[in-house]
Design a protein around this motif. Sequence first.
Motif, PDB file in Angstrom:
ATOM      1  N   PHE A 104       0.937  -1.219  -0.149  1.00  0.00           N
ATOM      2  CA  PHE A 104      -0.018   0.036   0.056  1.00  0.00           C
ATOM      3  C   PHE A 104       0.944   1.234   0.028  1.00  0.00           C
ATOM      4  CE2 PHE A 104       0.655  -1.413   4.350  1.00  0.00           C
ATOM      5  CZ  PHE A 104       1.045  -0.104   4.969  1.00  0.00           C
ATOM      6  N   ALA A 105       0.306   2.318  -0.334  1.00  0.00           N
ATOM      7  CA  ALA A 105       0.890   3.746  -0.325  1.00  0.00           C
ATOM      8  C   ALA A 105       0.153   4.484   0.817  1.00  0.00           C
ATOM      9  CB  ALA A 105       0.618   4.420  -1.684  1.00  0.00           C
ATOM     10  N   THR A 106       0.929   5.289   1.571  1.00  0.00           N
ATOM     11  CA  THR A 106       0.307   5.718   2.792  1.00  0.00           C
ATOM     12  C   THR A 106       1.087   7.235   3.272  1.00  0.00           C
ATOM     13  OG1 THR A 106      -0.547   5.335   5.018  1.00  0.00           O
ATOM     14  CG2 THR A 106       1.893   4.496   4.465  1.00  0.00           C
ATOM     15  N   THR A 107       0.595   8.002   3.901  1.00  0.00           N
ATOM     16  CA  THR A 107       1.207   9.042   4.531  1.00  0.00           C
ATOM     17  C   THR A 107       0.971   8.905   5.981  1.00  0.00           C
ATOM     18  OG1 THR A 107       0.706  10.611   2.860  1.00  0.00           O
ATOM     19  CG2 THR A 107       1.403  11.493   4.965  1.00  0.00           C
ATOM     20  N   ALA A 108       2.156   8.685   6.731  1.00  0.00           N
ATOM     21  CA  ALA A 108       2.078   8.357   8.284  1.00  0.00           C
ATOM     22  C   ALA A 108       1.432   9.681   8.904  1.00  0.00           C
ATOM     23  CB  ALA A 108       3.178   7.841   8.850  1.00  0.00           C
ATOM     24  N   LEU A 109       1.167   9.593  10.147  1.00  0.00           N
ATOM     25  CA  LEU A 109       0.840  10.523  10.957  1.00  0.00           C
ATOM     26  C   LEU A 109       1.910  11.720  10.927  1.00  0.00           C
ATOM     27  CD1 LEU A 109      -0.977   8.797  13.938  1.00  0.00           C
ATOM     28  CD2 LEU A 109      -1.995  10.140  12.220  1.00  0.00           C
ATOM     29  N   ASP A 110       3.015  11.386  10.927  1.00  0.00           N
ATOM     30  CA  ASP A 110       4.213  12.478  10.747  1.00  0.00           C
ATOM     31  C   ASP A 110       4.226  13.267   9.660  1.00  0.00           C
ATOM     32  OD1 ASP A 110       5.394  10.767   9.623  1.00  0.00           O
ATOM     33  OD2 ASP A 110       7.077  10.356  11.276  1.00  0.00           O
ATOM     34  N   GLY A 111       3.379  12.749   8.726  1.00  0.00           N
ATOM     35  CA  GLY A 111       3.700  13.490   7.169  1.00  0.00           C
ATOM     36  C   GLY A 111       4.714  12.910   6.448  1.00  0.00           C
ATOM     37  N   THR A 112       5.215  11.586   6.768  1.00  0.00           N
ATOM     38  CA  THR A 112       5.978  11.049   5.858  1.00  0.00           C
ATOM     39  C   THR A 112       5.371  10.013   5.031  1.00  0.00           C
ATOM     40  OG1 THR A 112       7.665  11.070   7.601  1.00  0.00           O
ATOM     41  CG2 THR A 112       8.236   9.552   5.780  1.00  0.00           C
ATOM     42  N   ASN A 113       5.801  10.105   3.652  1.00  0.00           N
ATOM     43  CA  ASN A 113       5.166   9.292   2.526  1.00  0.00           C
ATOM     44  C   ASN A 113       5.935   8.162   2.339  1.00  0.00           C
ATOM     45  OD1 ASN A 113       3.017  11.352   1.756  1.00  0.00           O
ATOM     46  ND2 ASN A 113       5.021  12.561   1.533  1.00  0.00           N
ATOM     47  N   TYR A 114       5.165   6.800   2.293  1.00  0.00           N
ATOM     48  CA  TYR A 114       5.970   5.458   2.291  1.00  0.00           C
ATOM     49  C   TYR A 114       5.119   4.746   1.099  1.00  0.00           C
ATOM     50  CZ  TYR A 114       7.868   6.180   6.973  1.00  0.00           C
ATOM     51  OH  TYR A 114       8.646   7.031   7.936  1.00  0.00           O
ATOM     52  N   ILE A 115       5.972   3.717   0.578  1.00  0.00           N
ATOM     53  CA  ILE A 115       5.359   2.683  -0.173  1.00  0.00           C
ATOM     54  C   ILE A 115       5.978   1.531   0.616  1.00  0.00           C
ATOM     55  CG2 ILE A 115       5.234   1.318  -2.267  1.00  0.00           C
ATOM     56  CD1 ILE A 115       4.219   3.974  -2.687  1.00  0.00           C
ATOM     57  N   VAL A 116       4.832   0.666   0.601  1.00  0.00           N
ATOM     58  CA  VAL A 116       5.221  -0.609   1.619  1.00  0.00           C
ATOM     59  C   VAL A 116       4.744  -1.730   0.942  1.00  0.00           C
ATOM     60  CG1 VAL A 116       4.488  -1.676   3.900  1.00  0.00           C
ATOM     61  CG2 VAL A 116       4.564   0.835   3.832  1.00  0.00           C
ATOM     62  N   GLU A 117       5.433  -2.750   1.012  1.00  0.00           N
ATOM     63  CA  GLU A 117       5.209  -3.966   0.554  1.00  0.00           C
ATOM     64  C   GLU A 117       5.729  -5.164   1.110  1.00  0.00           C
ATOM     65  OE1 GLU A 117       4.819  -3.872  -4.048  1.00  0.00           O
ATOM     66  OE2 GLU A 117       6.698  -5.204  -3.930  1.00  0.00           O
ATOM     67  N   LEU A 118       4.865  -6.408   1.067  1.00  0.00           N
ATOM     68  CA  LEU A 118       5.241  -7.660   1.886  1.00  0.00           C
ATOM     69  C   LEU A 118       5.295  -8.632   1.007  1.00  0.00           C
ATOM     70  CD1 LEU A 118       4.803  -8.891   4.571  1.00  0.00           C
ATOM     71  CD2 LEU A 118       2.475  -9.329   4.307  1.00  0.00           C
ATOM     72  N   GLY A 119       6.367  -9.373   1.225  1.00  0.00           N
ATOM     73  CA  GLY A 119       6.815 -10.906   0.615  1.00  0.00           C
ATOM     74  C   GLY A 119       6.551 -11.960   1.408  1.00  0.00           C
ATOM     75  N   PRO A 120       6.848 -13.086   1.145  1.00  0.00           N
ATOM     76  CA  PRO A 120       6.791 -14.211   1.779  1.00  0.00           C
ATOM     77  C   PRO A 120       8.102 -14.268   3.038  1.00  0.00           C
ATOM     78  CG  PRO A 120       7.642 -14.844  -0.136  1.00  0.00           C
ATOM     79  CD  PRO A 120       7.081 -13.309  -0.163  1.00  0.00           C
ATOM     80  N   SER A 121       9.153 -13.655   2.612  1.00  0.00           N
ATOM     81  CA  SER A 121      10.536 -13.843   3.473  1.00  0.00           C
ATOM     82  C   SER A 121      10.699 -12.484   4.284  1.00  0.00           C
ATOM     83  CB  SER A 121      11.516 -14.167   2.779  1.00  0.00           C
ATOM     84  OG  SER A 121      11.803 -13.369   1.820  1.00  0.00           O
ATOM     85  N   SER A 122      10.381 -11.070   3.764  1.00  0.00           N
ATOM     86  CA  SER A 122      10.417 -10.006   4.218  1.00  0.00           C
ATOM     87  C   SER A 122       9.570  -9.098   3.845  1.00  0.00           C
ATOM     88  CB  SER A 122      12.042  -9.639   3.869  1.00  0.00           C
ATOM     89  OG  SER A 122      12.182  -9.208   2.628  1.00  0.00           O
TER      90      SER A 122
END
Length: 195
Positions: A104-122
């Motif tokens: 998912f793409a998100t903006t955290a509460l502190d205003g930082t913007n992230y792309i986050v991705e999950l796989g089987p090992s990390s």
Amino acid sequence: THGSTGYAFCNDGEYIYRSASGSGTQIYRTKMSDQVEDSIYTTGGSYNSPQHNQGSGFYHHKGYLYTSQEGNSSYLDKIRLSDMNVTRTSSGNFNVGTYCEGGFATTALDGTNYIVELGPSSWYYYNIDTDVVVNVSGGGSTSTEYAQGGAEIAPGVGIIFGEQTDRATLIDMNASPPSMTTTTSSGAGHGYTTD
């Protein structure tokens, strides 16, 4: 039916974007208000879209599209929608294992913007603002296909559904350090349903 192939999509509230298959310049687009379809094309180079079966995610965030080919890709392509320019950030930290379970793409509460991705090992989190990616060991331990099971559910927080033992993974980018927890319905149960 617009476009012959493509395995991922996202939207920006105005258009639905669907990636073409493989390495290329075309992106299929449908206007949400009237369902008019057209294609747009990247400039300055091609991008790698999510492939079949083991494909990675395809995300929109604040005027940009983010994409890579599969879970073990070592890069993230960034497409600026205002001019369709493509840039690539390369790092081995983008590799989360053979499959990508979602993200998912998100903006955290502190205003930082992230792309986050999950796989089987990390899993990884990519700080859009600083162009830095961090890989965290310990993934979702599943081989979910097509990486479309993730979504932001609150600022800085996302949920990713995996296909094995009906698992749900919560990632919280507001925590310090960011946290990931996975629950399966065969254990204590996670309480989420798509019914």
